[in-house]
Design a protein around this motif. Structure first.
Motif, PDB file in Angstrom:
ATOM      1  N   MET A   1       0.676  -1.253  -0.005  1.00  0.00           N
ATOM      2  CA  MET A   1      -0.141  -0.026   0.012  1.00  0.00           C
ATOM      3  C   MET A   1       0.686   1.186   0.146  1.00  0.00           C
ATOM      4  SD  MET A   1      -3.262   1.288   0.149  1.00  0.00           S
ATOM      5  CE  MET A   1      -4.163  -0.403   0.593  1.00  0.00           C
ATOM      6  N   LYS A   2       0.808   2.248  -1.151  1.00  0.00           N
ATOM      7  CA  LYS A   2       1.334   3.425  -1.093  1.00  0.00           C
ATOM      8  C   LYS A   2       0.680   4.549  -0.422  1.00  0.00           C
ATOM      9  CE  LYS A   2       1.516   3.648  -5.570  1.00  0.00           C
ATOM     10  NZ  LYS A   2       1.340   2.697  -6.435  1.00  0.00           N
ATOM     11  N   LYS A   3       1.463   5.524   0.156  1.00  0.00           N
ATOM     12  CA  LYS A   3       0.706   6.641   1.006  1.00  0.00           C
ATOM     13  C   LYS A   3      -0.328   7.460  -0.126  1.00  0.00           C
ATOM     14  CE  LYS A   3       3.873   7.963   4.422  1.00  0.00           C
ATOM     15  NZ  LYS A   3       4.778   9.085   5.046  1.00  0.00           N
ATOM     16  N   ASP A   4      -0.026   7.374  -1.232  1.00  0.00           N
ATOM     17  CA  ASP A   4      -0.910   8.115  -2.099  1.00  0.00           C
ATOM     18  C   ASP A   4      -2.266   7.538  -2.283  1.00  0.00           C
ATOM     19  OD1 ASP A   4       1.107   9.861  -2.982  1.00  0.00           O
ATOM     20  OD2 ASP A   4       1.501   9.067  -4.945  1.00  0.00           O
ATOM     21  N   ASP A   5      -2.339   6.109  -1.809  1.00  0.00           N
ATOM     22  CA  ASP A   5      -3.664   5.642  -1.911  1.00  0.00           C
ATOM     23  C   ASP A   5      -4.296   5.606  -0.480  1.00  0.00           C
ATOM     24  OD1 ASP A   5      -2.998   4.736  -4.466  1.00  0.00           O
ATOM     25  OD2 ASP A   5      -2.187   2.958  -3.722  1.00  0.00           O
ATOM     26  N   CYS A   6      -3.670   6.478   0.544  1.00  0.00           N
ATOM     27  CA  CYS A   6      -4.352   6.279   1.748  1.00  0.00           C
ATOM     28  C   CYS A   6      -4.485   7.979   2.233  1.00  0.00           C
ATOM     29  CB  CYS A   6      -3.305   5.573   2.727  1.00  0.00           C
ATOM     30  SG  CYS A   6      -3.022   3.999   2.588  1.00  0.00           S
ATOM     31  N   PHE A   7      -5.298   7.975   3.616  1.00  0.00           N
ATOM     32  CA  PHE A   7      -5.438   9.236   4.157  1.00  0.00           C
ATOM     33  C   PHE A   7      -4.601   9.354   5.394  1.00  0.00           C
ATOM     34  CE2 PHE A   7      -9.283   7.197   5.090  1.00  0.00           C
ATOM     35  CZ  PHE A   7      -9.569   7.528   6.559  1.00  0.00           C
ATOM     36  N   TYR A   8      -4.449  10.175   5.810  1.00  0.00           N
ATOM     37  CA  TYR A   8      -3.662  10.291   7.120  1.00  0.00           C
ATOM     38  C   TYR A   8      -4.834  10.413   8.058  1.00  0.00           C
ATOM     39  CZ  TYR A   8      -1.530  12.604  11.211  1.00  0.00           C
ATOM     40  OH  TYR A   8      -0.914  13.136  12.345  1.00  0.00           O
ATOM     41  N   LEU A   9      -4.714   9.347   9.140  1.00  0.00           N
ATOM     42  CA  LEU A   9      -5.831   9.388  10.334  1.00  0.00           C
ATOM     43  C   LEU A   9      -5.660   9.998  11.441  1.00  0.00           C
ATOM     44  CD1 LEU A   9      -8.697   8.507  11.099  1.00  0.00           C
ATOM     45  CD2 LEU A   9      -7.652   6.034  11.753  1.00  0.00           C
ATOM     46  N   GLY A  10      -4.282   9.990  11.804  1.00  0.00           N
ATOM     47  CA  GLY A  10      -3.514  10.647  12.974  1.00  0.00           C
ATOM     48  C   GLY A  10      -2.366  10.062  13.597  1.00  0.00           C
ATOM     49  N   LYS A  11      -1.981  10.141  14.686  1.00  0.00           N
ATOM     50  CA  LYS A  11      -0.659   9.949  14.891  1.00  0.00           C
ATOM     51  C   LYS A  11      -0.891   9.125  16.623  1.00  0.00           C
ATOM     52  CE  LYS A  11       2.917  12.931  14.796  1.00  0.00           C
ATOM     53  NZ  LYS A  11       3.922  12.556  14.104  1.00  0.00           N
ATOM     54  N   ILE A  12       0.089   8.419  16.971  1.00  0.00           N
ATOM     55  CA  ILE A  12       0.097   7.681  18.176  1.00  0.00           C
ATOM     56  C   ILE A  12       0.758   8.595  18.951  1.00  0.00           C
ATOM     57  CG2 ILE A  12       1.095   5.567  19.539  1.00  0.00           C
ATOM     58  CD1 ILE A  12       0.567   3.994  16.912  1.00  0.00           C
ATOM     59  N   VAL A  13       0.248   8.856  20.257  1.00  0.00           N
ATOM     60  CA  VAL A  13       0.799  10.047  20.866  1.00  0.00           C
ATOM     61  C   VAL A  13       1.360   9.261  22.299  1.00  0.00           C
ATOM     62  CG1 VAL A  13      -0.507  11.979  20.105  1.00  0.00           C
ATOM     63  CG2 VAL A  13      -1.612  10.507  21.939  1.00  0.00           C
ATOM     64  N   LYS A  14       0.659   8.228  22.814  1.00  0.00           N
ATOM     65  CA  LYS A  14       1.441   7.846  24.091  1.00  0.00           C
ATOM     66  C   LYS A  14       0.929   6.619  24.394  1.00  0.00           C
ATOM     67  CE  LYS A  14      -1.980  10.265  27.091  1.00  0.00           C
ATOM     68  NZ  LYS A  14      -2.029  11.400  28.051  1.00  0.00           N
ATOM     69  N   LYS A  15       1.319   5.593  25.557  1.00  0.00           N
ATOM     70  CA  LYS A  15       1.052   4.497  25.910  1.00  0.00           C
ATOM     71  C   LYS A  15      -0.148   4.544  26.683  1.00  0.00           C
ATOM     72  CE  LYS A  15       5.075   3.486  27.418  1.00  0.00           C
ATOM     73  NZ  LYS A  15       6.181   3.146  28.037  1.00  0.00           N
ATOM     74  N   TYR A  16      -1.032   3.751  26.748  1.00  0.00           N
ATOM     75  CA  TYR A  16      -2.282   3.531  27.618  1.00  0.00           C
ATOM     76  C   TYR A  16      -1.987   2.757  28.694  1.00  0.00           C
ATOM     77  CZ  TYR A  16      -6.969   3.674  29.473  1.00  0.00           C
ATOM     78  OH  TYR A  16      -7.843   3.651  30.352  1.00  0.00           O
ATOM     79  N   SER A  17      -1.268   1.493  28.661  1.00  0.00           N
ATOM     80  CA  SER A  17      -1.247   0.544  29.513  1.00  0.00           C
ATOM     81  C   SER A  17       0.118  -0.285  29.549  1.00  0.00           C
ATOM     82  CB  SER A  17      -2.374  -0.537  29.564  1.00  0.00           C
ATOM     83  OG  SER A  17      -2.161  -1.231  28.499  1.00  0.00           O
ATOM     84  N   PHE A  18       0.283  -1.089  30.505  1.00  0.00           N
ATOM     85  CA  PHE A  18       1.449  -2.024  30.646  1.00  0.00           C
ATOM     86  C   PHE A  18       1.447  -3.041  29.594  1.00  0.00           C
ATOM     87  CE2 PHE A  18       1.361  -0.046  34.680  1.00  0.00           C
ATOM     88  CZ  PHE A  18       2.362   1.083  34.690  1.00  0.00           C
ATOM     89  N   LYS A  19       0.163  -3.063  28.840  1.00  0.00           N
ATOM     90  CA  LYS A  19      -0.001  -4.238  27.977  1.00  0.00           C
ATOM     91  C   LYS A  19       0.085  -4.075  26.534  1.00  0.00           C
ATOM     92  CE  LYS A  19      -2.807  -6.198  31.479  1.00  0.00           C
ATOM     93  NZ  LYS A  19      -4.338  -6.129  32.029  1.00  0.00           N
ATOM     94  N   GLY A  20       0.778  -3.142  26.163  1.00  0.00           N
ATOM     95  CA  GLY A  20       0.839  -2.828  24.652  1.00  0.00           C
ATOM     96  C   GLY A  20      -0.267  -1.830  23.954  1.00  0.00           C
ATOM     97  N   GLU A  21      -1.229  -1.154  25.040  1.00  0.00           N
ATOM     98  CA  GLU A  21      -2.122  -0.473  24.593  1.00  0.00           C
ATOM     99  C   GLU A  21      -1.438   0.880  24.111  1.00  0.00           C
ATOM    100  OE1 GLU A  21      -6.529  -1.334  26.059  1.00  0.00           O
ATOM    101  OE2 GLU A  21      -5.032  -1.499  27.667  1.00  0.00           O
ATOM    102  N   LEU A  22      -2.021   1.730  23.145  1.00  0.00           N
ATOM    103  CA  LEU A  22      -1.622   2.986  22.774  1.00  0.00           C
ATOM    104  C   LEU A  22      -2.841   3.871  22.570  1.00  0.00           C
ATOM    105  CD1 LEU A  22       0.823   1.391  20.185  1.00  0.00           C
ATOM    106  CD2 LEU A  22       1.497   3.000  22.091  1.00  0.00           C
TER     107      LEU A  22
END
Length: 176
Positions: free
Chosen positions: A1-22
């Protein structure tokens, strides 16, 4: 998949838990549209990599809490912080009337009610306070503010944007 075929949804900003949640900050007015995703593309060093989503839910209105498959530790999650999120263009909700996505109108002809055919939209400049249509008129660049008061109609069928700009705005670019 190329960026030209996609749209920007957002950015991961931080961790939420100790179990890999973001937590991801979404670049949308309607975050609830993206609450039940199965997968998402993450930009890792310039490559879009698909990640399957185990579960997701909105968190404090504009954040999306994400749990990816195979991201189970703090270290796994740390590696993804500040990464950009993308989705395929076909997942964008369809807009109607005078609402449009920037990528959708590139290549459309722009016509002014007073001036007539101005030219082709070759880009959108959204780096200024007011987003601008970048128009090519036989080699001359014309910039028209994307102001709701100027946009008369988006005619998707005929690939035309009809505007009504203040008297003389377009002539400023042509009088050189």
């Amino acid at each position: 998949m190329k960026k030209d075929d996609c749209f920007y949804l957002g950015k991961i900003v931080k961790k939420y838990s100790f179990k890999g949640e973001l937590l991801a900050k979404l670049d949308t007015d309607e975050p609830d549209l993206y609450d039940n995703l199965d997968a998402i593309f993450i930009d890792l060093r310039g490559n879009l990599v698909p990640f399957l989503i185990e579960k997701s839910q909105l968190h404090k209105s504009d954040l999306l809490r994400l749990k990816f498959e195979d991201v189970d530790t703090e270290a796994d999650a740390d590696a993804l912080i500040k990464s950009d999120l993308y989705l395929p263009l076909e997942l964008l909700p369809k807009l109607e009337g005078n609402k449009f996505y920037f990528h959708e109108v590139i290549g459309f002809t722009i016509t002014d009610n007073n001036f007539g055919i101005v030219g082709k939209i070759v880009g959108i400049n959204d780096s200024t306070a007011q987003a601008l249509f970048e128009i090519d008129r036989e080699g001359t660049e014309i910039l028209i503010p994307m102001n709701d008061e100027f946009i008369v109609k988006i005619d998707r069928e005929n690939e035309t944007v009809i505007v009504k700009t203040p008297e003389g705005l377009i002539d400023l670019y042509l009088s050189e």
